[in-house]
Scaffold this motif. Sequence first.
Motif, mmCIF file in Angstrom:
data_model
loop_
_atom_site.group_PDB
_atom_site.id
_atom_site.type_symbol
_atom_site.label_atom_id
_atom_site.label_comp_id
_atom_site.label_asym_id
_atom_site.label_seq_id
_atom_site.Cartn_x
_atom_site.Cartn_y
_atom_site.Cartn_z
ATOM 1 N N HIS A 1 0.959 -1.000 -0.189
ATOM 2 C CA HIS A 1 0.042 0.079 -0.252
ATOM 3 C C HIS A 1 0.789 1.559 0.480
ATOM 4 C CE1 HIS A 1 -3.273 -3.241 0.814
ATOM 5 N NE2 HIS A 1 -4.371 -2.207 0.367
ATOM 6 N N TYR B 1 1.745 -6.001 -6.899
ATOM 7 C CA TYR B 1 1.460 -5.630 -5.915
ATOM 8 C C TYR B 1 1.292 -7.135 -4.870
ATOM 9 C CZ TYR B 1 -3.343 -5.185 -3.437
ATOM 10 O OH TYR B 1 -4.584 -4.792 -2.124
ATOM 11 N N PRO B 2 1.086 -7.459 -4.104
ATOM 12 C CA PRO B 2 0.734 -8.434 -3.011
ATOM 13 C C PRO B 2 0.136 -9.690 -4.102
ATOM 14 C CG PRO B 2 1.068 -7.084 -1.376
ATOM 15 C CD PRO B 2 0.800 -6.320 -2.692
ATOM 16 N N ASP C 1 -3.245 -10.874 -2.914
ATOM 17 C CA ASP C 1 -4.251 -10.480 -1.850
ATOM 18 C C ASP C 1 -6.242 -10.913 -1.989
ATOM 19 O OD1 ASP C 1 -5.738 -8.700 -0.919
ATOM 20 O OD2 ASP C 1 -5.946 -7.296 -1.739
ATOM 21 N N HIS D 1 -8.777 -12.498 -1.111
ATOM 22 C CA HIS D 1 -10.164 -12.521 0.228
ATOM 23 C C HIS D 1 -10.627 -13.372 0.079
ATOM 24 C CE1 HIS D 1 -10.664 -7.775 0.122
ATOM 25 N NE2 HIS D 1 -9.786 -7.799 -0.886
ATOM 26 N N ARG E 1 -5.527 -13.558 2.669
ATOM 27 C CA ARG E 1 -4.127 -13.722 2.658
ATOM 28 C C ARG E 1 -3.299 -12.549 1.679
ATOM 29 N NH1 ARG E 1 -1.771 -18.594 -1.734
ATOM 30 N NH2 ARG E 1 0.497 -18.308 -1.273
ATOM 31 N N LEU E 2 -2.790 -11.885 2.254
ATOM 32 C CA LEU E 2 -1.984 -11.041 1.607
ATOM 33 C C LEU E 2 -0.842 -11.054 2.194
ATOM 34 C CD1 LEU E 2 -2.536 -7.530 0.435
ATOM 35 C CD2 LEU E 2 -1.502 -7.221 2.792
ATOM 36 N N GLU E 3 0.245 -11.407 0.910
ATOM 37 C CA GLU E 3 1.538 -11.636 0.811
ATOM 38 C C GLU E 3 2.626 -11.321 -0.295
ATOM 39 O OE1 GLU E 3 3.707 -16.076 0.083
ATOM 40 O OE2 GLU E 3 1.808 -16.265 0.528
ATOM 41 N N SER F 1 -3.400 -10.296 -7.790
ATOM 42 C CA SER F 1 -2.092 -9.661 -8.001
ATOM 43 C C SER F 1 -2.541 -9.172 -8.666
ATOM 44 C CB SER F 1 -1.088 -9.952 -7.828
ATOM 45 O OG SER F 1 -0.140 -8.757 -7.661
#
Length: 458
Positions: free
Chosen positions: A116, A358-359, A361, A363, A371-373, A411
């Motif tokens: 972010h 971007y990871p 992401d 939901h 999961r946000l990796e 991503s």
Amino acid sequence: MSDAPATISRTWNIPLRAAVDVAVIGGGSAGVAAATAAARNGASTLLVERYGFLGGTSTAGMVGPFMTSYTADGKRQLVAGVFQEVIDRMVVMGGAVDPSTTEPGSAWASFIRLGHANVTPFHVESLKMAALEMVCDSGTRIRFHTSFVDVVMEGERITGIVILDKAGLGLLRPKVVIDTSGDGDIAVKAGAPFEMGRREDGRMMPVTLFLSIGNVNDEKVADWMREHEMLHPGERLFECIVKEARARGEWTLEREFLNLYREPTPGQWRINSTRIQNIDGTNPEDLSRAEIEGRRQAWELVRFLRSHCPGLEDAQLLATASQVGIRETRHILGDYVLNGQDVLEGRRFEDGIAQCSYPIDIHDPDGPRGRLEGIRSDHYEIPYRCLVPRQVSNLLVAGRPISADHEGAASARVIPPCYATGQAAGTAAALSINQKVTPRELDVQLLRATLRGQGAIV
């Protein structure tokens, strides 16, 4: 019991509305970039959009801010070109904050750090105007209030696009078609293979109805988060309040924290916190259920914010999105399928046409979290082959349904790469017509050089 048949058959005489080099179907982020790029590269271009404005998920869906367009460490820009031009126009209008100035963990980013940094806060109305000016200035013709219906095929080639508007059915005859519908609608009608959701069970990420609120005490929200982070590092905004309310039976939404993003106007915030599970975004009955449930959740959420959250005691609901935001439906299968390991390992490709950091992401399709990796490099690349669907010779796909699996798409689905793949698709369409080859046969190094020359980063 009715004797009426379950189906009827009719024969229509469909008039030709336009013959063009490139037809772009869908005026969202990828469509804006694709149409602009195709026209700038010399192709007669027509953009078909079902609403009366452009921007798609970012305007009709109010999805914002734009997620990061920079490397994972925030030191280098990854997505420029048409995307940055749209931002520049909004900044001049006073309707956006340039991503070069936004930091991770700030109110612009809902106080989130991973993935972010360098987000782009913007006003929906400024984006509508900036996108419109961009497309019109390119020479693209726009057909608003027009829906895609079907394709006309000769073998593996699309020879016609059937549309529907207030005048009835009409026919377009393009040389190349770019599917920026968001769900791969044109590709599927043309016979391209695809997958839905997760490969193992077809489950898709939940959908969200965005909303915006005003009359927020910005400093009070920031002070609360600052003090809370000192005690509970890593927790999301108001996460402890949600947990306590859930234990008391005062929170019923299927989220364990709140995502609130500050907007350019003081006292206004964008909210990404409603959640509706088990929605197939290609099923009209599911979409209707999602809209109904999403609006109910929006009002429930506003009441909760007022009664529980510091700085939001006097918050007012300003707007709900015109449509729910869809994170995932079809993944069109192209000549390459971007996967989760490609993302995490920061893989580069000889035919790379876009960069992203971007990871992953996701939901959770099964529960309230996700999961946000983060990736293990400063960026990964999206290869051109992900835009080239199998079994259709004159079609390109850009935006959310490009060829990627559940993890890869988690991503690549966000707005900056949608602009990047759109610009690549529009440029490729025009070049393939000029070179008298199919998009699959196009010299990808010529495409990459052209993109670089026009401000894209590849």
